[in-house]
Scaffold this active site. Sequence first.
Site, PDB file in Angstrom:
ATOM      1  CG  PHE A 182      -9.116  19.972  -8.520  1.00  0.00           C
ATOM      2  CD1 PHE A 182      -7.861  19.980  -9.114  1.00  0.00           C
ATOM      3  CD2 PHE A 182      -9.705  18.748  -8.224  1.00  0.00           C
ATOM      4  CE1 PHE A 182      -7.216  18.801  -9.394  1.00  0.00           C
ATOM      5  CE2 PHE A 182      -9.060  17.567  -8.502  1.00  0.00           C
ATOM      6  CZ  PHE A 182      -7.811  17.588  -9.086  1.00  0.00           C
ATOM      7  CG  ASP A 203      -3.785   8.972  -2.984  1.00  0.00           C
ATOM      8  OD1 ASP A 203      -4.625   9.739  -3.484  1.00  0.00           O
ATOM      9  OD2 ASP A 203      -3.062   9.269  -2.024  1.00  0.00           O
ATOM     10  CD  GLU A 246      -6.963  23.036  -1.166  1.00  0.00           C
ATOM     11  OE1 GLU A 246      -7.960  22.869  -0.456  1.00  0.00           O
ATOM     12  OE2 GLU A 246      -6.917  23.847  -2.099  1.00  0.00           O
ATOM     13  CG  ASP A 254      -3.741  -1.703   2.866  1.00  0.00           C
ATOM     14  OD1 ASP A 254      -3.911  -1.411   1.672  1.00  0.00           O
ATOM     15  OD2 ASP A 254      -3.354  -0.892   3.722  1.00  0.00           O
ATOM     16  CG  ASP A 268      -1.801   1.180   1.340  1.00  0.00           C
ATOM     17  OD1 ASP A 268      -2.324   1.606   0.305  1.00  0.00           O
ATOM     18  OD2 ASP A 268      -1.972   1.702   2.456  1.00  0.00           O
ATOM     19  NE  ARG A 312      -8.561   8.342  -7.860  1.00  0.00           N
ATOM     20  CZ  ARG A 312      -8.974   9.120  -6.875  1.00  0.00           C
ATOM     21  NH1 ARG A 312      -9.353   8.583  -5.736  1.00  0.00           N
ATOM     22  NH2 ARG A 312      -9.007  10.424  -6.993  1.00  0.00           N
TER      23      ARG A 312
END
Length: 1200
Positions: free
Chosen positions: A570, A709, A529, A854, A425, A824
């Site tokens: 975004f 991710d 951010e 996982d 992972d 993804r």
Amino acid sequence: MAGCFRGLRFFPRHSLSAAAVRQEQARPSCTCFNRLLLCTYSEEERHLYANNRLFNLQFNYAKNSIKTAKYNLLTFLPLNLFEQFQRLANAYFLFLLILQLIPQISSLSWFTTVVPLVLVLAVSAAKDAIDDCNRHKSDKQVNSRPAQVLLNGRLKAERWLNVEVGDIIRLENNDFVTADLLLLSSSEPHSLTYIETVELDGETNLKVKQALTATAQMGEDLQTLSSFDGEVRCEAPNNKLDKFVGTLTFRGQKFALDNEKMLLRGCTIRNTDWCFGLVIFAGPDTKLMQNSGRTTFKRTSIDRLMNTLVLVIFGFLAAMCLILAVGNGFWEFHKGSSFQVYLPWAEDVHSAPFSGFLMFWSYIIILNTVVPISLYVSVEIIRLGSSFYIEWDRKMYHPLNDTPAQARTTTLNEELGQIKYIFSDKTGTLTQNIMVFNKCSIDGKSYGDVYDAEGQRVEVTESTKKVDFSYNRLTDSKFSFYDSSLVESVKREDPPTHRFFRLLSLCHTVMPEEKEEGTLVYQAQSPDEGALVTAARNFGFVFWARTPETITVVEMGETVVYQLVAILDFDNVRKRMSVIVRSPKGKLTLYCKGADTIVYERLHPSCGPLKEKTTEHLEEFAGEGLRTLVVAYRELEEATFADWQQRHHEASTALAGREEKLAHLYEEIEVNLMLLGATAIEDKLQDGVPQTIETLGKAQIKIWVLTGDKQETAVNIGYSCNMLCDAMEDIFIIQGHSSKEVQQELRKARKKMQPDSFVGEEDDGGSETQVQGAGKLQVLPEEQPNGEYGIVINGHSLAYALEGNHQLELLRTACLCKTVICCRVTPLQKAQVVELVKRHKQAVTLAIGDGANDVSMIRAAHIGVGISGQEGMQAVLSSDFAFAQFRYLQRLLLVHGRWSYIRMCKFLAYFFYKNFAFTLVHFWYGFFSGFSAQTVYDEWFITFYNLVYTALPVLGMSLFDQDVDDRWSLQFPQLYTPGQQNLYFNRLEFVKCVLYSLYSSLVLFFVPYGAMTNAVRSDGKALADYQSFALMAQTCLLIVVSVQMGLDTAYWTAINHLFIWGSLAVYFVITFTMYSDGTYLIFTASFPFIGTARNTLNQPNVWLAIFLCVTLCVLPVVGFRFVKMQLRPTVSDRVLSKVRELEKRPPVPLPRRRLQRSISRRSGYAFSHQHGFGALITSGRNMRPKSPFGIMGSFSPNKD
């Protein structure tokens, strides 16, 4: 009969009252017989009522408890014995015990088998009991978590295991979600709830869920919630994390339910004081557990090989017994009649063939030591010892959170030395889930590096002096920066620097939360951010508050309120976001941040020189693995903006083509931007990750990253970890949106890496035929590419690639690459990738992760490793081994795994050798004893041989031996490769072992036999008798196997010396004691070898024969090993030779080096944004009604 109702659809509530339910349940059980016929159908639809346990109980829905334990107090003994006797060897020894109870065929006492058998069963049962107790503890820990359940109008503290479908529960900030819940209401405006889904998909960004308006009105009114009687009909339990379909019927109205209204188990509540949810799925039915995969019984490759070898040995044993039985029949027929006077047949034996039949079973008993039962006891002890070594290893202990390494299973240790593929992972395993503002470029100047007095760049360490932010009372104490020149630039009010940090404080979607007066906490949708806004805060531009129309910033101590005019949100296509704000002076400004390749296209032509300088800095930042963003701004004219704003309003309210119209307007206004600079954020890796990956790569271990991710983030981490680099020939991106596109992309990549594989194939479908043909073989051969390559596969493309006709194409292409990154991906896809490699490659796999997402791949792999990190304990609870940091993996494999594999292989080779040599002497003796099933050795020697005389020496070697120490194991990872190829113990090595045992048994029988023939003592008396021969043969055997043990031992300790030579000493003590006059007088029938030891072992010719035996047995081994080392040294031989040379020299400290890579500039924009979050902010639906600052200057932190 309640169990027979699960998964069936029942009558709606209006047609089935509580009284009817009770009446139905009170019927005789026979009325349920017909319903049993329906129980085989799986659940097609879930039907439940809120606050009605009685109705919901009919369906026997799963409760919220988790059970992984196998036994309880009542079932342990019968189930464990049943499992143990399913082992072929245990059943075999039970069969032997029964044979030994038959007097006609038994020439050995029953205790020679029953004692070792009971010991084996007891040791295995104790180990299983300990493992199951640990599982019970883990289950209890999870099931005992507290939950607030609404019962009878009050919140009742319950444990998780008591939560049922249809219950309403209350969750608070930072709580784990108990089960899969339908969100009913929350403390936030419009019943929004913020959740973190890192355990489900690996993303650390916040996501927003919203309750139905019809249920949101209930708020936290317990009476209203208690009277809520909504009826839910929804899909059956499944593993689709991103999909939910159902309806809620409440007060005569039907409402649609989707995934945006669901809180899934495994999520964590964030930035929400409280919320209420209705349990839809509980326990094993939750989507998290549905994705966890099934628990499989894991066995090592050596276990599987041993089972095969045991079958071969059984066949060999049967063949030997058959030869001896036939020999007995012939001997009795031709010679036996001459001996009937003093060797009569037994009462039931009347013919030579029947005598041979009985002798077959007698020899089965005598020769059973060729498969010694103590083998399995020793294997379990060795594995247990290796597990303790892992747990005791201080170099795998993490002091920051007081976490030692754990060996949660004791059956897989040696397989750690054979790993070929690692599936890892990303989030929380390779990274720390921490983003740090590391460097930046402002107006062509780079900030973040530290220089010494001579102007040389120095590496930042813990001792490096940090920048002093004491001038800013609103600073975040956790923030660290080391370049003081940036602070000086801020203090002297450099315009570009102020504008840069002003942009960072305004252009974002962060939500501030004031926990205490003057204490700010940022809730960021993405950690990137949060890092940027925190950096601006520390440098004097503090984002303080926001409303749907305003953003409040404390700039260098003065409060400034900006009017938020628009957020240009975004998305994955735009790869940028912008805000348009109006300053208190009325100036309109557009601030933009995004990927360099995207923003550069929208810059004003005058930015050329600055763009070149910034590009140089971006290349430096990217070369260090930092995530980069370019920031720019544009001053807007009122007239131009007014027209654009009107058209923007029309587009945002359009019913058709809204997204396309908005995208066109965004493109129109985001032009002629003025470049400010760039930011560089470090996605902090765990300590030592790049070095660990590099070391494992040298050990020929392939690492595949499977992450939920997004692609940009995964690729960025790939570069940071040095898994991807520009030195590679190519990095393929597989992102097709159809089965055909994915196949074409995979074939194109494979054709570039290995053109020869397409010789004879046609471009259209030829390969598929060949691949399918290869699939019939089940195992794909290793293929070599023409260079180093990497491949990145998107989740939607992976779904097509995992289809049946593309699986092997995917596997062939991926295995040609040095690095594979799948992004993804869902938890189930992770398990499917692992299973694909397991199924078609002859390789041992390891999966490592830290979150609940996982668990499926951890269970699917041969070895599962859990990281005890920030994502909970689900991965650890499902793992075979666990520790706190990824870097400990190299020590687990290259040190403990390699040692365990070598020790187990040495143990098996030696164990089979010593027992074959022991047993085959009986076989040769049969030809000289009329095939009468007479034993060569004393019965007590047979009993003690494996349990006393040779048990401790072999355990000493198997627990303490090491060819090189841990330092050399890590410095020379090439030593790991023989384990991957299974070179140290395989079928060929077993055959060599048998042949050597055959040779040794010939020496051990015929040398004593020849020495005893017509031999006399020094006083002239005869020495040749059965008991003297037996004593001499068993003494030769024990000394030979002890010397062989000494040759096989590479690392001598005091314990090894004690065990080897001490066992020999114990043998002589026991022998002289048992063969003494006193023992014979006390136990006459049990110890018949009276005086044999003192009369035989005091003769010089006996010891000369023993020395000859040892020399003849050992000399071929020494010679073969020497010649092999000189003529055909292996990789291990060459490395070990180099290690021995280095050990003679004084140790040289290794230079510390920082892993660097030089790469071309690439987009580092890897934010985990969720599209549409900007619209949520401007709508105000996620904000409480408050007015933090109405005018400028109302707050100044520098004022007393």
